[in-house]
Every structure is written in structure tokens, then in C-alpha cells.
Scaffold this motif. Structure first.
Motif, PDB file in Angstrom:
ATOM      1  N   ILE A 191       0.683  -1.475  -0.310  1.00 28.71           N
ATOM      2  CA  ILE A 191      -0.063   0.480   0.026  1.00 28.71           C
ATOM      3  C   ILE A 191       0.689   1.023   0.096  1.00 28.71           C
ATOM      4  CG2 ILE A 191      -2.261   1.084   1.387  1.00 28.71           C
ATOM      5  CD1 ILE A 191      -2.628  -1.643   2.528  1.00 28.71           C
ATOM      6  N   LEU A 192       1.531   1.139   0.441  1.00 28.67           N
ATOM      7  CA  LEU A 192       2.942   3.090   0.903  1.00 28.67           C
ATOM      8  C   LEU A 192       3.433   2.584  -0.394  1.00 28.67           C
ATOM      9  CD1 LEU A 192       4.391   2.369   3.988  1.00 28.67           C
ATOM     10  CD2 LEU A 192       2.253   3.047   3.706  1.00 28.67           C
ATOM     11  N   ASP A 193       4.169   1.291  -0.812  1.00 24.67           N
ATOM     12  CA  ASP A 193       4.569   2.257  -1.855  1.00 24.67           C
ATOM     13  C   ASP A 193       3.911   2.688  -3.716  1.00 24.67           C
ATOM     14  OD1 ASP A 193       7.288   0.330  -1.712  1.00 24.67           O
ATOM     15  OD2 ASP A 193       6.833  -1.375  -3.145  1.00 24.67           O
ATOM     16  N   ILE A 194       2.584   2.307  -3.076  1.00 22.70           N
ATOM     17  CA  ILE A 194       1.314   2.347  -4.535  1.00 22.70           C
ATOM     18  C   ILE A 194       1.565   4.512  -4.119  1.00 22.70           C
ATOM     19  CG2 ILE A 194      -0.684   2.615  -5.012  1.00 22.70           C
ATOM     20  CD1 ILE A 194      -0.716  -0.757  -4.813  1.00 22.70           C
ATOM     21  N   LEU A 195       1.421   4.374  -2.505  1.00 25.30           N
ATOM     22  CA  LEU A 195       0.188   5.330  -1.694  1.00 25.30           C
ATOM     23  C   LEU A 195       1.259   6.812  -2.003  1.00 25.30           C
ATOM     24  CD1 LEU A 195      -2.766   4.691  -0.403  1.00 25.30           C
ATOM     25  CD2 LEU A 195      -2.581   4.902  -2.485  1.00 25.30           C
ATOM     26  N   SER A 196       2.272   6.329  -1.870  1.00 24.53           N
ATOM     27  CA  SER A 196       3.220   7.061  -1.442  1.00 24.53           C
ATOM     28  C   SER A 196       3.628   8.174  -0.153  1.00 24.53           C
ATOM     29  CB  SER A 196       4.217   7.895  -3.161  1.00 24.53           C
ATOM     30  OG  SER A 196       4.611   7.025  -3.579  1.00 24.53           O
ATOM     31  N   ILE A 197       2.584   7.724   0.290  1.00 25.30           N
ATOM     32  CA  ILE A 197       2.179   9.227   1.354  1.00 25.30           C
ATOM     33  C   ILE A 197       2.994   8.519   2.786  1.00 25.30           C
ATOM     34  CG2 ILE A 197       0.274  10.137   0.107  1.00 25.30           C
ATOM     35  CD1 ILE A 197      -1.664   9.094   2.237  1.00 25.30           C
ATOM     36  N   LYS A 198       2.954   9.034   4.000  1.00 25.89           N
ATOM     37  CA  LYS A 198       3.591   8.540   4.970  1.00 25.89           C
ATOM     38  C   LYS A 198       2.649   7.619   6.152  1.00 25.89           C
ATOM     39  CE  LYS A 198       5.334  10.089   9.523  1.00 25.89           C
ATOM     40  NZ  LYS A 198       6.093  11.083  10.237  1.00 25.89           N
ATOM     41  N   LEU A 199       2.474   7.098   6.230  1.00 25.74           N
ATOM     42  CA  LEU A 199       1.448   6.137   7.090  1.00 25.74           C
ATOM     43  C   LEU A 199       1.897   6.573   8.442  1.00 25.74           C
ATOM     44  CD1 LEU A 199      -0.667   3.532   7.492  1.00 25.74           C
ATOM     45  CD2 LEU A 199       2.176   2.332   8.080  1.00 25.74           C
ATOM     46  N   ILE A 200      -0.021   6.682   9.052  1.00 25.36           N
ATOM     47  CA  ILE A 200       0.049   7.369  10.366  1.00 25.36           C
ATOM     48  C   ILE A 200      -0.226   5.580  11.292  1.00 25.36           C
ATOM     49  CG2 ILE A 200      -1.811   8.534  10.356  1.00 25.36           C
ATOM     50  CD1 ILE A 200      -1.394  10.877  12.030  1.00 25.36           C
ATOM     51  N   GLY A 240       2.717  14.296  18.210  1.00 24.72           N
ATOM     52  CA  GLY A 240       4.231  15.269  17.291  1.00 24.72           C
ATOM     53  C   GLY A 240       5.379  13.338  18.066  1.00 24.72           C
ATOM     54  N   ARG A 241       4.503  12.714  18.793  1.00 24.48           N
ATOM     55  CA  ARG A 241       5.223  12.072  20.268  1.00 24.48           C
ATOM     56  C   ARG A 241       5.411  10.533  18.593  1.00 24.48           C
ATOM     57  NH1 ARG A 241       0.425  13.591  23.688  1.00 24.48           N
ATOM     58  NH2 ARG A 241       0.983  15.319  24.904  1.00 24.48           N
ATOM     59  N   ASP A 242       6.602   9.973  19.104  1.00 23.10           N
ATOM     60  CA  ASP A 242       6.610   8.840  18.635  1.00 23.10           C
ATOM     61  C   ASP A 242       6.173   7.510  19.271  1.00 23.10           C
ATOM     62  OD1 ASP A 242       8.328   7.171  16.814  1.00 23.10           O
ATOM     63  OD2 ASP A 242      10.176   7.678  18.365  1.00 23.10           O
ATOM     64  N   VAL A 243       5.512   6.994  18.664  1.00 24.69           N
ATOM     65  CA  VAL A 243       4.731   5.904  19.574  1.00 24.69           C
ATOM     66  C   VAL A 243       4.848   4.589  18.378  1.00 24.69           C
ATOM     67  CG1 VAL A 243       2.890   4.901  19.678  1.00 24.69           C
ATOM     68  CG2 VAL A 243       2.947   7.330  20.430  1.00 24.69           C
ATOM     69  N   PRO A 244       5.583   3.257  18.681  1.00 25.40           N
ATOM     70  CA  PRO A 244       5.851   2.769  17.349  1.00 25.40           C
ATOM     71  C   PRO A 244       4.499   2.380  16.752  1.00 25.40           C
ATOM     72  CG  PRO A 244       7.046   2.092  19.525  1.00 25.40           C
ATOM     73  CD  PRO A 244       5.521   3.315  19.293  1.00 25.40           C
ATOM     74  N   LEU A 245       4.673   1.616  15.681  1.00 28.10           N
ATOM     75  CA  LEU A 245       3.226   1.128  15.310  1.00 28.10           C
ATOM     76  C   LEU A 245       3.016  -0.188  15.419  1.00 28.10           C
ATOM     77  CD1 LEU A 245       4.183   1.911  11.432  1.00 28.10           C
ATOM     78  CD2 LEU A 245       2.185   2.903  12.305  1.00 28.10           C
TER      79      LEU A 245
END
Length: 267
Positions: A191-200, A240-245
Motif C-alpha cells: 500500500i505504501l509503495d502505491i500511495l507514497s505518503i506517510k503512514l500514521i 508529535g509523539r513517537d509511538v511505534p506502529l
């Protein structure tokens, strides 16, 4: 600077856009932010039902635009969590009842009094989407890991980019790791390859989502399910917090990507 105004949208209906809006709004409010969830899907008003506030709606944001009431009269405060409000849509009007300039004016009215304004936008690429998204600074695009949904999300991302919305971030909803492993569902990397935006965030398939929507109690009022935790993590990342996926991928049929790339425009 006032509120961050974020449009929550999708390329097609039924992918969980309204549920995502409600759950993220609750999670942000629980973290201490003042939040208003705006139902900008005129004529299909559902956000009030998902949030359990439908019986308290008197005015809607069209009434505000047409100066039939003041903004504070149309805002519905959620008594279950401090600093959470709903601005409902009109149920008996069509999507052309508001134009781009009016939506921008409404967002300007909301900006000084809130930390976050979440706009639950109509799905698809018609005029209702453009009008609803006009006042937003940023965007969250919701998709499910299915080819039609991702293909439609790709079109919406292109439109958001042309409108100057930034950042545009992705929520993958209703993710099922076992189907990815079997090659029956797109993997996160596909999905990320296709859409090329950041995953939140990735929200797993969770029966509790349907139950909570029917009860009018967004899952993030508690954190006793995987989907609730996923939405809470998205709210943290928005701040803005760094939370792991969450670790949901158990492998993926990456070869599936090559079979479907022909359905997508080059980005």
C-alpha cells in the motif's frame, strides 16, 4: 496559531472514515486537547450517531453558515469527556448547500477556539469533497487493504496534493494479518509503495468497532481492544509523539503488488 484543521477522507465509502474521525477525536480530547468533530457529509449525517450525540442535535453547521444560529448554539458538547464537541451536518440538505468559501469561513470561525478541528468529509471526488476539504490544512486518508479502496485513495491523494494540503497521512483500516499472509490482502508495504505518503496508523479488524458504532460509544472511550489502542496511537502521533506502529504484519505476499500496479497511476 489556533487549531490544526484536518480533513478525514477516503476515496470510497464504507472504509471507516466516520468511525476513524470519532475515535481520533475522543482520543485527542482525552489527552487534554480541545477538539471539535465536524460532520461535513451533508445529507448523510452519521457522525452524531457514531458519537452517540444524535438526540442532542438542535442546529447544524448549515444553520451557522446561513446565520440562523450562532456557532456556540450549534456545537454539541460531549459530556463524557471534557473539551470534546460535535458540529453536526444538515440531514435534509444536499452537498451543494455549502460552497468552498463558506466552508473556509466556518473553519476560520472554529480555528481560534480549538486545538484540533476534524472534518469528516464525504467520500469520493465530487464537489462535496472539494468543498468540505477547502478549509483544512492537513489530511488523513483512510483506506482498507483492498485494491478498489487503495486505487480510490490514490485518486483522492492526488486531489489533496493539488489543493495544497500538507501533510497528507494514511490510515490503513480493517487490517487482517492472516489474509495478508495468505496473499489475499495487500500488505502494508504494498500500500505504501502505491500511495507514497506517510503512514500514521494501522487499525486491525475488530468486531468491537461495529458494536461501539451501534451503541454510539467510540472505542477510544476505553482502551480495551486492539482497534481502540490503534486509534489512540494515531492521536498520539498527530501530537508529535513517537509511538511505534502496532506489529500486525506477519508477512505479506509482496508478489501481489506486481499484479495490481497496472490499476494505479504513476506518482
Amino acid at each position: 496559531m489556533g487549531a490544526r484543521i484536518i480533513v478525514v477522507t477516503s476515496g470510497k465509502g464504507g472504509v471507516g472514515k466516520t468511525t476513524s474521525t470519532a475515535n481520533i477525536a475522543v482520543a485527542l480530547a482525552k489527552s487534554g486537547k480541545k477538539v471539535v468533530a465536524v460532520d461535513a457529509d451533508i445529507g448523510l449525517r452519521n457522525l452524531d450517531v457514531v458519537m452517540g450525540l444524535e438526540n442532542r442535535v438542535v442546529f447544524n453547521f448549515i444553520d451557522v453558515i446561513e446565520k440562523n444560529c450562532r456557532l456556540n448554539q450549534a456545537l454539541v458538547r460531549d459530556k463524557r469527556v471534557e473539551n470534546l464537541f460535535l458540529l453536526p451536518a444538515a440531514q435534509t440538505r444536499t452537498k451543494d448547500a455549502v460552497n468552498t468559501e463558506q466552508m473556509m469561513e466556518l473553519c476560520a470561525l472554529l480555528r481560534p477556539d480549538f486545538d484540533f478541528v476534524l472534518l469528516d468529509c464525504p467520500a469520493g471526488i465530487e464537489g462535496g469533497f472539494k468543498n468540505a476539504a477547502a478549509g483544512a490544512d492537513e489530511a488523513l486518508v483512510v483506506t482498507t487493504p483492498e485494491v478498489p479502496s487503495v486505487r480510490d485513495a490514490d485518486r483522492i491523494i492526488g486531489m489533496l496534493e493539488s489543493m495544497g494540503k500538507s501533510p497528507i497521512r494514511l490510515i490503513i483500516n480493517r487490517f487482517r494479518a492472516n489474509m495478508v499472509q495468505d496473499g489475499d490482502m495487500l500488505a502494508r508495504e504494498d500500500i505504501l509503495d502505491i500511495l507514497s505518503i506517510k503512514l500514521i496508523g494501522i487499525v486491525p479488524e475488530d468486531d468491537g468497532v461495529i458494536k461501539s458504532s451501534n451503541r454510539g460509544e467510540p472505542l477510544t472511550f476505553g482502551l480495551n481492544s486492539p482497534a481502540a489502542q490503534a486509534y489512540a496511537n494515531i492521536a498520539e502521533r498527530l501530537q508529535g509523539r513517537d509511538v511505534p506502529l502496532m506489529e500486525l504484519d506477519v508477512g505479506g505476499a509482496r508478489g501481489f503488488l506486481s499484479q495490481i500496479k497496472r490499476f494505479f497511476r504513476l506518482r
